[in-house]
Design an enzyme around this catalytic site. Sequence first.
Site, PDB file in Angstrom:
ATOM      1  CB  CYS A   2      -0.874  -0.026   1.253  1.00 53.80           C
ATOM      2  SG  CYS A   2      -1.738  -1.591   1.467  1.00 53.80           S
ATOM      3  NE  ARG A  27       4.145   2.228  -1.657  1.00 53.10           N
ATOM      4  CZ  ARG A  27       5.395   1.766  -1.563  1.00 53.10           C
ATOM      5  NH1 ARG A  27       6.314   2.244  -2.378  1.00 53.10           N
ATOM      6  NH2 ARG A  27       5.718   0.843  -0.687  1.00 53.10           N
ATOM      7  CD1 TRP A  74      -2.271  -4.493  -5.120  1.00 57.72           C
ATOM      8  CD2 TRP A  74      -1.664  -5.947  -3.523  1.00 57.72           C
ATOM      9  NE1 TRP A  74      -2.089  -5.718  -5.715  1.00 57.72           N
ATOM     10  CE2 TRP A  74      -1.726  -6.624  -4.765  1.00 57.72           C
ATOM     11  CE3 TRP A  74      -1.307  -6.661  -2.388  1.00 57.72           C
ATOM     12  CZ2 TRP A  74      -1.434  -7.999  -4.881  1.00 57.72           C
ATOM     13  CZ3 TRP A  74      -1.021  -8.028  -2.501  1.00 57.72           C
ATOM     14  CH2 TRP A  74      -1.088  -8.669  -3.744  1.00 57.72           C
ATOM     15  CG  ASN A 100       3.141  -0.868   2.733  1.00 62.88           C
ATOM     16  OD1 ASN A 100       2.590  -1.855   2.264  1.00 62.88           O
ATOM     17  ND2 ASN A 100       4.359  -0.480   2.374  1.00 62.88           N
ATOM     18  N   GLY A 101       1.961  -3.303   4.938  1.00 62.61           N
ATOM     19  CA  GLY A 101       2.672  -4.482   5.447  1.00 62.61           C
ATOM     20  C   GLY A 101       1.688  -5.560   5.834  1.00 62.61           C
ATOM     21  CD  GLU A 481       9.877  -7.925 -19.102  1.00 61.55           C
ATOM     22  OE1 GLU A 481       9.385  -6.806 -18.881  1.00 61.55           O
ATOM     23  OE2 GLU A 481       9.867  -8.849 -18.259  1.00 61.55           O
ATOM     24  CE  LYS A 485       6.248  -5.401 -18.403  1.00 61.80           C
ATOM     25  NZ  LYS A 485       7.386  -5.948 -17.715  1.00 61.80           N
ATOM     26  CD  GLU A 488       3.710  -6.832 -15.494  1.00 58.02           C
ATOM     27  OE1 GLU A 488       3.645  -6.228 -14.413  1.00 58.02           O
ATOM     28  OE2 GLU A 488       4.617  -6.685 -16.327  1.00 58.02           O
ATOM     29  CG  HIS A 504      10.686 -30.945 -25.799  1.00 56.37           C
ATOM     30  ND1 HIS A 504      11.083 -32.162 -26.304  1.00 56.37           N
ATOM     31  CD2 HIS A 504      11.643 -30.055 -26.150  1.00 56.37           C
ATOM     32  CE1 HIS A 504      12.250 -32.023 -26.912  1.00 56.37           C
ATOM     33  NE2 HIS A 504      12.610 -30.757 -26.837  1.00 56.37           N
ATOM     34  CE  LYS A 603       7.502   0.246 -11.242  1.00 59.38           C
ATOM     35  NZ  LYS A 603       7.607  -0.375 -12.527  1.00 59.38           N
TER      36      LYS A 603
HETATM   37  C1  AGP Z   1       7.020  -6.031 -13.864  1.00 58.08           C
HETATM   38  O1  AGP Z   1       6.411  -5.314 -14.860  1.00 58.08           O
HETATM   39  C2  AGP Z   1       6.272  -6.122 -12.638  1.00 58.08           C
HETATM   40  N1  AGP Z   1       5.941  -4.857 -12.135  1.00 58.08           N
HETATM   41  C3  AGP Z   1       6.899  -7.016 -11.595  1.00 58.08           C
HETATM   42  O2  AGP Z   1       7.055  -8.288 -12.146  1.00 58.08           O
HETATM   43  C4  AGP Z   1       8.261  -6.534 -11.066  1.00 58.08           C
HETATM   44  O3  AGP Z   1       9.240  -6.695 -12.026  1.00 58.08           O
HETATM   45  C5  AGP Z   1       8.630  -7.360  -9.831  1.00 58.08           C
HETATM   46  O4  AGP Z   1       7.628  -7.148  -8.861  1.00 58.08           O
HETATM   47  C6  AGP Z   1       9.994  -6.983  -9.277  1.00 58.08           C
HETATM   48  O5  AGP Z   1       9.985  -5.661  -8.860  1.00 58.08           O
HETATM   49  P1  AGP Z   1      11.372  -4.944  -8.501  1.00 58.08           P
HETATM   50  O6  AGP Z   1      12.202  -4.905  -9.728  1.00 58.08           O
HETATM   51  O7  AGP Z   1      10.978  -3.594  -8.013  1.00 58.08           O
HETATM   52  O8  AGP Z   1      12.015  -5.774  -7.415  1.00 58.08           O
END
Ligand code: AGP
Length: 608
Positions: A2, A27, A74, A100-101, A481, A485, A488, A504, A603
């Site tokens: 959060c 966040r 979150w 947050n936590g 990757e 993307k 996500e 396979h 994030k």
């Molecule tokens: C990637 O687009 C995501 N936001 C997520 O997979 C991110 O890469 C992952 O949470 C790691 O975050 P960081 O690089 O801040 O440790």
Amino acid sequence: MCGIIGYTGVRDAVPVLLRGLARLEYRGYDSAGIAVHTDRGMATRKLAGRVAALHDLVGRLPLHGMSGIAHTRWATHGAPTERNAHPHADCHGRFAVVHNGIIENADVLRAALGRSGHVFRTETDTEVLVHLIEEAGGDSLEARVIAALEHVVGTYGLAVISADEVGKIVVARQGSPVLLGVGEDEYFVASDASAILEHTRSVVYLDDGDIAVLTPTEYHIIDRDSHVQLRAVDDLAWDLDEIELGDYRHFMLKEICEQPETVRSTLRGRLVFEDGTARLDGLNLTPEACAAVRRIVIVACGTSWHAGLVGRHIIEALAGIPVTVEYASEYRYHRQIPLPGTLTVAVSQSGETADTLEAMRAARAAGSPVLGVVNVVGSTIAREADGGIYLHAGPEVGVASTKAFTSQIVALALFGLHLGRHRGLSLEAGQEFVCGLAGLPPLMVQALALEPEVQRLAVRYAEASNALYLGRGVNFPVALEGALKLKEISYIHAEGYPAAEMKHGPIALIDENMPVMFVAPRDQVYDKVVSNMQEVRARGGRIAAVTTEGNGDLSALVDQQLRIPATAHLLSPVLTAIPLQLLAYHVSVLRGCDVDRPRNLAKSVTVE
Ligand code: AGP
């Protein structure tokens, strides 16, 4: 994870808190709330939904005051509802807390507090904190908070206000990032600096166990025994426009387009052509230590893990050191096998990802020195590592990481070059690699110019419900990757696979409805990738390919070719990633998704 923010000072706290909260929304964004000391006592407004909706609510039900706290959520415990939104109050509304936590022993505490008459109104773990504070004795809010936290197991960055001490905010940190902002006759608390940058550049990063007390006239930091703790006041290097959208429609597109510049700043001052090496003063590694490394373990999550996989190819090629790349969330519970000469590298954009932080701590506990490859200055991983490399890519606001990925690859390439030149890599090879790195930014501009072609391809992908991304060697991680993307931000199920591995199993998925993206630059495995394309084509698969300019014509095999400029083989992922980032972006836009705030994501993942 959060976002929390607090303000006490001479101005109306409400606009300050709401603007800061909007900047923290990446966040977590499923519910939000605010609590303020008004002239008629503490008042709270909260709801399920975005900060913008909270702004409207406050517009309809105004409140004013010169101190308060706010939160964007979150959800971890309890659905994202108005009831579960923070701030949470105690039985009599005397205290309000934002957090947050995760409180790991919340159930036990809830049961005990329930037995002594406390009435719980939410399903959250956080609510136990405010009832503990209510239950605790003490002649000040900070005394109550300290007493309450004695019972708590878990992680927190929290802020508390009370109706009895107007203007005072008490803050505590254990495991979740929290910083203070020092202004002219005003003080701030926030989960990260973006929330307060428009007000002050002077920040104080709290350490685990710190308790901070903010009033309109001063702040001080104490430990659990109320001993004063001195913490440095750091000066933020960011500019506000770095966290502004500017003329872009989305932060993700802005950050994709910034990459030639962000890679330039990752390289700035680090390329030494004469010596064919990279200057990385922050590593704190002597030439002897570089020569003595026997193995490297990279720990990371998500996109950073993919960058680690590319880094492995580069470091092994240049420095001849065996590299393993571990999912941090798995590695932290793995049996640590101490091996002399092991160097652990934590790769993280935010520098706050809990799994990566704990994997780093586990490696250190097993005797391995740890380095951090991090973007956010002053983040926990950066502060706890023995040395490291800052990306200098500027704040990354879009939840889907883009510019951090290409800068992470470049930072790991610089690291591989630096080690390599201390381990027998020739001056010529080093100089050639330096040229390759220095030549990347203009080539990235060319790769970005593929956008119109990518937009055409996006129309077809936007209809799909699945997609397959295939690559080999140093570009297999780019396939991973690209798939991440797309997943996500467009919610299309996509998988990245080593192209040869497709035979396979995944080949069973191939038909005319399964778009297949090949990452196929001209390199030593290119011919093999072309045979994999033929296998897909033979089963009616629809293929698009990211390939190299001047490469033989693939139109007999693929429906669309996205041609990137040629570069050094090991650096090609910095270019091949760009059209895949743009593809995910345009598919997401076409599907009407919230590009910068994709559902269920956040994030930086500061909880386990
Ligand atoms: C990637 O687009 C995501 N936001 C997520 O997979 C991110 O890469 C992952 O949470 C790691 O975050 P960081 O690089 O801040 O440790």
